[in-house]
Design a protein around this motif. Structure first.
Motif, PDB file in Angstrom:
ATOM      1  N   HIS A 101       2.259  18.530   6.325  1.00 36.35           N
ATOM      2  CA  HIS A 101       0.927  18.411   6.977  1.00 36.35           C
ATOM      3  C   HIS A 101       1.431  18.371   8.382  1.00 36.35           C
ATOM      4  O   HIS A 101       2.169  18.311   8.511  1.00 36.35           O
ATOM      5  N   GLN A 102       0.787  18.507   9.148  1.00 38.16           N
ATOM      6  CA  GLN A 102       0.261  18.313  10.530  1.00 38.16           C
ATOM      7  C   GLN A 102      -0.824  17.394  11.051  1.00 38.16           C
ATOM      8  O   GLN A 102      -1.705  18.002  10.701  1.00 38.16           O
ATOM      9  N   GLY A 103      -0.575  16.578  11.268  1.00 40.09           N
ATOM     10  CA  GLY A 103      -1.608  15.745  11.925  1.00 40.09           C
ATOM     11  C   GLY A 103      -2.259  14.870  10.776  1.00 40.09           C
ATOM     12  O   GLY A 103      -2.593  13.623  10.886  1.00 40.09           O
ATOM     13  N   ARG A 104      -2.849  15.538  10.300  1.00 38.14           N
ATOM     14  CA  ARG A 104      -3.548  14.582   8.103  1.00 38.14           C
ATOM     15  C   ARG A 104      -2.583  15.019   7.278  1.00 38.14           C
ATOM     16  O   ARG A 104      -2.828  16.449   7.522  1.00 38.14           O
ATOM     17  N   TRP A 133       6.591   6.736   4.619  1.00 36.30           N
ATOM     18  CA  TRP A 133       6.945   5.192   3.108  1.00 36.30           C
ATOM     19  C   TRP A 133       5.585   4.310   3.447  1.00 36.30           C
ATOM     20  O   TRP A 133       4.933   3.759   1.962  1.00 36.30           O
ATOM     21  N   VAL A 134       4.923   3.992   4.495  1.00 33.88           N
ATOM     22  CA  VAL A 134       4.372   2.865   4.839  1.00 33.88           C
ATOM     23  C   VAL A 134       2.684   3.418   3.359  1.00 33.88           C
ATOM     24  O   VAL A 134       1.956   2.734   2.613  1.00 33.88           O
ATOM     25  N   ARG A 135       2.646   4.809   3.489  1.00 29.08           N
ATOM     26  CA  ARG A 135       1.131   5.838   2.546  1.00 29.08           C
ATOM     27  C   ARG A 135       1.623   5.381   1.909  1.00 29.08           C
ATOM     28  O   ARG A 135       0.996   5.923   0.678  1.00 29.08           O
ATOM     29  N   ARG A 136       3.037   5.525   1.245  1.00 30.99           N
ATOM     30  CA  ARG A 136       2.809   5.514   0.044  1.00 30.99           C
ATOM     31  C   ARG A 136       3.508   4.060  -0.913  1.00 30.99           C
ATOM     32  O   ARG A 136       3.283   4.131  -2.291  1.00 30.99           O
ATOM     33  N   ILE A 185      -7.189   7.570   1.664  1.00 30.10           N
ATOM     34  CA  ILE A 185      -7.657   8.957   2.504  1.00 30.10           C
ATOM     35  C   ILE A 185      -7.268   8.225   4.318  1.00 30.10           C
ATOM     36  O   ILE A 185      -7.288   9.033   4.834  1.00 30.10           O
ATOM     37  N   VAL A 186      -8.115   7.082   4.532  1.00 29.43           N
ATOM     38  CA  VAL A 186      -7.934   6.001   5.514  1.00 29.43           C
ATOM     39  C   VAL A 186      -6.270   6.874   6.315  1.00 29.43           C
ATOM     40  O   VAL A 186      -5.630   7.441   7.623  1.00 29.43           O
ATOM     41  N   LEU A 187      -5.245   6.488   5.646  1.00 24.42           N
ATOM     42  CA  LEU A 187      -3.670   6.563   5.845  1.00 24.42           C
ATOM     43  C   LEU A 187      -3.326   7.704   6.465  1.00 24.42           C
ATOM     44  O   LEU A 187      -3.025   8.046   6.693  1.00 24.42           O
ATOM     45  N   ALA A 236      -2.548  10.263   9.341  1.00 27.52           N
ATOM     46  CA  ALA A 236      -0.281  10.160   8.800  1.00 27.52           C
ATOM     47  C   ALA A 236       0.668  10.609   9.707  1.00 27.52           C
ATOM     48  O   ALA A 236       1.438   9.923  10.128  1.00 27.52           O
ATOM     49  N   GLY A 237      -0.134  11.284  10.948  1.00 25.85           N
ATOM     50  CA  GLY A 237       0.551  11.571  12.106  1.00 25.85           C
ATOM     51  C   GLY A 237       1.311  10.127  12.917  1.00 25.85           C
ATOM     52  O   GLY A 237       1.974  10.160  13.370  1.00 25.85           O
ATOM     53  N   ARG A 238       1.085   9.439  12.778  1.00 26.48           N
ATOM     54  CA  ARG A 238       0.933   7.899  12.935  1.00 26.48           C
ATOM     55  C   ARG A 238       1.668   6.703  12.290  1.00 26.48           C
ATOM     56  O   ARG A 238       1.614   5.890  13.171  1.00 26.48           O
ATOM     57  N   VAL A 239       0.841   7.208  10.582  1.00 23.87           N
ATOM     58  CA  VAL A 239       1.481   6.401   9.888  1.00 23.87           C
ATOM     59  C   VAL A 239       3.110   6.666   8.726  1.00 23.87           C
ATOM     60  O   VAL A 239       2.576   7.873   8.530  1.00 23.87           O
TER      61      VAL A 239
END
Length: 204
Positions: free
Chosen positions: A87-90, A164-167, A152-154, A158-161
């Motif tokens: 992905h790119q950005g989101r 592994w945090v999102r997982r 959804i928020v993360l 996604a470009g800033r988080v």
């Protein structure tokens, strides 16, 4: 191309494809676990007599090894979609899986709640408005719904988080909220659902 490098690329591609499939299958199974098994929580019928409104079964018990395993397993599964597709950005894939899980869960919730009215000779509702129809489902599905909103928020940021945090974060949210709900279910939530609705009296 050397055989070793080709094999490494093949296995890497297969692992990525398996991750994409699992990231969709596991949340879908979590929804089925919630509404097929009611996630271990006692189910309060809207049409039963006052003496027997709660469906009790040994397989429905909370805090058993099986319940703990499935709670942790499905919690971890909600983060599988993060970074599964480039992905790119989101992270569009993570957002899509979360939205699908929300829609599928809502449809299955509506279907499951209305099964008690499927037979033509079913008992009348004990209370006006068939309490706790739907309200109970909202309470039980709250941990999953909040977790999917977090996904959804993360995914949107996604470009800033980090991936592994999102997982990891969705799993921690789901497991924490499920444990909290299980702690308050027997002493507070279940008696409240079995009693009359707070805004109505018993049906005449």
């Amino acid at each position: 191309m050397p055989v070793g490098r080709w094999l490494a690329r093949f296995l890497g591609r297969a692992a990525r494809d398996l991750l994409v499939v699992a990231s969709l299958v596991v949340p879908t199974c979590a929804v089925l676990w919630l509404w097929g098994h009611f996630a271990g929580f006692d189910y309060v019928m809207a049409i039963s007599s006052e003496e027997w409104r709660s469906r009790r079964d040994a397989s429905q018990s909370l805090w058993t090894p099986g319940w703990l395993w499935w709670t942790v397993f499905f919690g971890a599964g909600f983060g599988l979609s993060a970074g599964a597709v480039r992905h790119q950005g989101r992270d569009a894939w993570a957002i899509t899986v979360a939205c699908w899980s929300l829609l599928f869960g809502a449809a299955l919730m509506h279907f499951g709640e209305n099964l008690q009215f499927a037979l033509p000779d079913h008992d009348p509702c004990l209370y006006e408005g068939c309490w706790p129809l739907y309200w109970q489902a909202v309470v039980v599905s709250a941990p999953m719904a909040v977790t999917l909103v977090v996904v959804i928020v993360l995914g949107w940021w996604a470009g800033r988080v980090g991936v592994w945090v999102r997982r990891v974060v969705p799993g921690l949210v789901f497991v924490g909220l499920m444990f909290l709900l299980a702690l308050v279910w027997e002493p507070w939530v279940l008696p409240f659902l079995q009693g009359p609705p707070p805004w109505q009296g018993a049906a005449p």
